[in-house]
Design a protein around this motif. Structure first.
Motif: not given
Length: 309
Positions: A107-124
């Motif tokens: 399984l290959y999960f496609y994960m843009p760095r923009q999505a990681i930025v958003e996740a880290r913003d939400e995690l504070g």
């Protein structure tokens, strides 16, 4: 138009037609996806380029691979085996390609760095938005494995009926990867005499923007504040290729995409990919892929007939 390394676009890199894919997006509309790939043959060989993208592929290996080699930025970065249930990460900014020796199910999960930025913003959190996993490092992560195993049966069902669960799992995996593996860049330490990371990013971006007409060493050097000689030496040290070889390699990437259309002649592909003529295209393609363009295209057609049978 490049649409991200998932679904049919990722499948073409493995000479697979229309692999199963599940899609989602973050609250800000950043695309997420997971693609299931199966190769039953032994000694499959080299993948095609997966496309250069500011994103990661988080790969869950569902089947053991005793022979696996990975190239990034045109050079070999690991040659190893991995067990079923392990995970590794591909940085699509580094033009990864791989040699696959055994039957594959992943399984290959496609994960843009923009999505990681958003996740880290939400995690504070405040740290960087790269995933701190080196190319070729295989992890046994029970969370990634559990999410993958939960998604597997959904590929065979009506995806729309399970979209809420797909959204939850893909967004949850993105947040998990950001919180667990977020940190310093996956890029290795700078090699003495190599370009600085910003210089390598700038030169490769400039060449991508001028992929058809080309660009001179002097222009690249001026943008980086270097002499032409220092630029050429540093680029070769950083990527293993001269700037001209790197540009030709990207033209081959473009040609590989065009070759999936059986109605386009090789002469048209050569022209549309930026080569001076078909003969030049054939020589460069043979050097890069190890086979002639016609033989590569024939293998694509044969694989499609096998899949359709």
């Amino acid at each position: 138009m490049y649409d991200g390394a998932f679904g049919d676009r990722l499948g073409r890199s493995f000479q697979l037609n229309n692999p199963p894919v599940l899609r989602s997006q973050t609250r800000r509309g950043v695309r997420l996806a997971v693609t299931e790939l199966r190769i039953d043959q032994v000694g499959y060989g080299m993948t095609s380029p997966m496309g250069s993208d500011d994103a990661y592929l988080v790969c869950l290996n569902l089947r053991k691979q005793s022979t696996h080699e990975l190239w990034c930025d045109g050079r070999s970065v690991c040659s190893t085996s991995y067990e079923g249930g392990t995970t590794y990460v591909l940085d699509l900014r580094r033009d990864p390609i791989a040699y696959i020796g055994d039957p594959l199910h992943s399984l290959y999960f496609y994960m843009p760095r923009q999505a990681i930025v958003e996740a880290r913003d939400e995690l504070g959190t405040k740290s960087t938005v790269d995933l701190a996993i080196q190319p070729g490092d295989c992890l046994r992560d029970s969370i990634v494995n559990s999410i993958g195993q939960t998604l597997l049966p959904i590929f065979d069902k009506a995806a729309a009926a399970n979209q809420a669960l797909v959204d939850h799992l893909l967004q949850g995996l993105c947040a998990y990867m950001a919180s667990t593996y977020g940190g310093s860049s996956t890029r290795p330490d700078i090699v003495r005499g190599a370009l600085a990371p910003w210089q390598q990013r700038l030169t490769t971006q400039m060449m991508r923007e001028r992929i058809f007409e080309g660009i001179s060493i002097n222009e690249l050097a001026e943008a980086c504040g270097l002499s032409a000689g220092a630029l050429a030496r540093g680029f070769k040290k950083s990527t293993g290729l001269s700037p001209h070889q790197w540009l030709l390699s990207r033209r081959v990437d473009l040609a590989l995409d065009l070759m999936t259309d059986p109605d386009i002649s090789l002469a048209e592909i050569a022209f549309n990919a930026g080569f001076s003529d078909q003969s030049h295209f054939s020589r460069v393609f043979m050097q890069r892929m190890g086979v002639a363009p016609g033989a590569w295209r024939k293998s694509l057609a044969n694989n499609k007939r096998v899949e359709a049978a």
